[in-house]
Design a protein around this motif. Structure first.
Motif, PDB file in Angstrom:
ATOM      1  N   PRO A  72       1.759   9.501  -8.561  1.00 37.99           N
ATOM      2  CA  PRO A  72       2.573   9.047  -8.310  1.00 37.99           C
ATOM      3  C   PRO A  72       3.256   8.390  -9.413  1.00 37.99           C
ATOM      4  CG  PRO A  72       0.423   7.816  -7.812  1.00 37.99           C
ATOM      5  CD  PRO A  72       0.621   9.305  -8.080  1.00 37.99           C
ATOM      6  N   ALA A  73       4.839   8.153  -8.956  1.00 36.12           N
ATOM      7  CA  ALA A  73       5.566   7.833  -9.685  1.00 36.12           C
ATOM      8  C   ALA A  73       5.567   6.286  -9.882  1.00 36.12           C
ATOM      9  CB  ALA A  73       7.322   7.864  -9.678  1.00 36.12           C
ATOM     10  N   ALA A  74       5.701   5.456 -10.786  1.00 35.88           N
ATOM     11  CA  ALA A  74       5.491   4.661 -11.409  1.00 35.88           C
ATOM     12  C   ALA A  74       6.712   3.177 -10.047  1.00 35.88           C
ATOM     13  CB  ALA A  74       6.159   3.751 -12.733  1.00 35.88           C
ATOM     14  N   THR A  75       6.122   2.630  -9.866  1.00 37.39           N
ATOM     15  CA  THR A  75       5.940   1.583  -8.466  1.00 37.39           C
ATOM     16  C   THR A  75       6.893   0.340  -9.024  1.00 37.39           C
ATOM     17  OG1 THR A  75       4.523   1.531  -8.153  1.00 37.39           O
ATOM     18  CG2 THR A  75       4.730   2.841  -6.642  1.00 37.39           C
ATOM     19  N   GLY A  76       6.623  -0.192  -9.918  1.00 36.17           N
ATOM     20  CA  GLY A  76       6.765  -1.174 -10.292  1.00 36.17           C
ATOM     21  C   GLY A  76       6.117  -2.337 -10.441  1.00 36.17           C
ATOM     22  N   ARG A  77       4.475  -2.079 -10.056  1.00 33.06           N
ATOM     23  CA  ARG A  77       3.473  -2.575  -9.652  1.00 33.06           C
ATOM     24  C   ARG A  77       3.230  -3.510 -11.228  1.00 33.06           C
ATOM     25  NH1 ARG A  77      -0.278  -0.489  -5.380  1.00 33.06           N
ATOM     26  NH2 ARG A  77       0.614   0.124  -3.259  1.00 33.06           N
ATOM     27  N   MET A  78       2.603  -4.689 -10.849  1.00 37.75           N
ATOM     28  CA  MET A  78       2.042  -5.787 -11.945  1.00 37.75           C
ATOM     29  C   MET A  78       0.383  -4.847 -12.793  1.00 37.75           C
ATOM     30  SD  MET A  78       0.710  -9.238 -12.722  1.00 37.75           S
ATOM     31  CE  MET A  78      -0.712  -9.404 -11.554  1.00 37.75           C
ATOM     32  N   ALA A 268       1.242  -6.843  -6.629  1.00 38.22           N
ATOM     33  CA  ALA A 268       1.903  -7.999  -6.969  1.00 38.22           C
ATOM     34  C   ALA A 268       3.003  -7.307  -8.061  1.00 38.22           C
ATOM     35  CB  ALA A 268       1.397  -9.331  -8.298  1.00 38.22           C
ATOM     36  N   PRO A 269       4.373  -7.768  -7.959  1.00 39.79           N
ATOM     37  CA  PRO A 269       5.359  -6.635  -8.486  1.00 39.79           C
ATOM     38  C   PRO A 269       5.343  -7.065 -10.173  1.00 39.79           C
ATOM     39  CG  PRO A 269       6.081  -8.898  -7.466  1.00 39.79           C
ATOM     40  CD  PRO A 269       4.826  -8.703  -6.799  1.00 39.79           C
ATOM     41  N   ARG A 270       6.502  -6.675 -10.873  1.00 33.33           N
ATOM     42  CA  ARG A 270       5.320  -6.936 -12.515  1.00 33.33           C
ATOM     43  C   ARG A 270       6.277  -7.729 -12.864  1.00 33.33           C
ATOM     44  NH1 ARG A 270       6.920  -1.328 -15.426  1.00 33.33           N
ATOM     45  NH2 ARG A 270       5.059  -0.550 -14.075  1.00 33.33           N
ATOM     46  N   GLU A 271       7.717  -8.544 -12.566  1.00 26.95           N
ATOM     47  CA  GLU A 271       7.911  -9.816 -13.153  1.00 26.95           C
ATOM     48  C   GLU A 271       6.697 -10.402 -12.697  1.00 26.95           C
ATOM     49  OE1 GLU A 271      10.005  -9.111  -9.373  1.00 26.95           O
ATOM     50  OE2 GLU A 271       9.144  -7.884 -10.596  1.00 26.95           O
TER      51      GLU A 271
END
Length: 302
Positions: A72-78, A268-271
């Motif tokens: 699956p495509a990257a989803t911006g997860r940490m 968790a989101p990447r930020e």
């Protein structure tokens, strides 16, 4: 499970973070709760059966040409790599400013008061920045790196004073000790020798609260009564409390590892990786200062 670091008490590092569902028990007449409210969750087998549009139209084509199914495509997860990169950046800024303050701020008899004043001022600014970031809803990389820079100035001045006036080589010994604690706790955590559960968390937080209260009382007695206060930071008691401080720092490090692991697992989101780096830096600075203090006490007793 929450770490003592306020930055980890966040939406992205908890089970109700809104980026993943955590009750995997299926509900009657519906899909598993693990996919509800989570835009990144992958459909379960039942969902594929109920929703013909959920099938991957390229799956058969991949198999036909002998290629593995596409991820699956990257989803911006940490990810762990994100945490490692941000932590390295934060510690890199801290080490750089510590080295510069060591080299540029003199600690001879004529200038030690000025250099020490600069170090204390930098520590206060770093504390304010840490509190501001801790209460912000989102990570601010500029704020976190600024904290690391000012904290590095303080550590550079204090380390230089201890190393040159109290114990030769104390700074390097404290660095090696901090690295050893970090590596030891990481190995023990990954091997399962340290089990971070509610009982562990409760014990560590109770011990930390008592430790902080005792150190605060000791500081107040030292400020208003003079001398070493109640003696918790000098002599035999100082050695005992220095060791306790290092052990508590190691326990907090295990809690931090658990929070990072949960943040990655729960989407968790990447930020949020910047918050993870910030929390780990706080703990490592604490451990380093406890080592530096312990080495100072041991050498002053010689």
């Amino acid at each position: 499970m929450r770490s003592r670091n306020p930055v980890f008490s966040r939406r992205g590092f908890s089970r109700d973070n809104g980026y993943a569902g955590f009750n995997t028990a299926p509900q009657a007449g519906g899909p598993a709760v693990a996919t509800q409210g989570n835009p990144y969750a992958q459909p379960t087998g039942d969902q594929y059966a109920q929703n013909p549009y959920a099938q991957n139209p390229y799956a058969q084509q991949d198999l036909q040409y002998g290629a593995p199914p596409q991820a699956p495509a990257a989803t911006g997860r940490m990810t762990i790599d994100d945490v490692v990169l941000r932590t390295a950046s934060t510690l890199g800024v801290l080490i750089l400013t510590a080295a510069l303050s060591w080299a540029l701020l003199p600690i001879d008899d004529a200038n030690i008061s000025r250099s020490y004043g600069i170090g204390i001022g930098a520590a206060l600014i770093g504390m304010v920045l840490a509190f501001v970031q801790s209460f912000k809803r989102k990570a601010s990389p500029a704020l976190i790196l600024a904290y690391a820079a000012f904290e590095g100035v303080f550590l550079g001045v204090v380390s230089n004073i201890v190393d040159n006036r109290i114990a030769d080589g104390a700074a390097m010994q404290a660095v090696i000790g901090t690295m050893a604690v970090f590596a030891g706790v990481l190995i023990a955590y990954k091997a399962g020798w340290i089990r971070v559960n509610r009982r562990f968390y409760g014990f560590v937080m109770a011990a930390a609260l008592g430790f902080i209260l005792l150190m605060t009382v000791n500081l107040l007695f030292a400020v208003f009564g003079g001398g070493d206060g109640l003696g918790f930071r000098s002599g035999a008691l100082g050695v005992v409390f220095g060791i306790i401080g290092i052990i508590l720092g190691a326990c907090f490090l295990a809690l931090d590892f658990k929070q990072v692991e949960d943040g990655v697992a729960y989407g968790a989101p990447r930020e949020e990786a910047w918050l993870a780096a910030f929390g780990l830096t706080l703990t490592l600075v604490w451990i380093y200062l406890e080592f530096l203090r312990l080495i100072s006490i041991l050498n002053s007793n010689d």
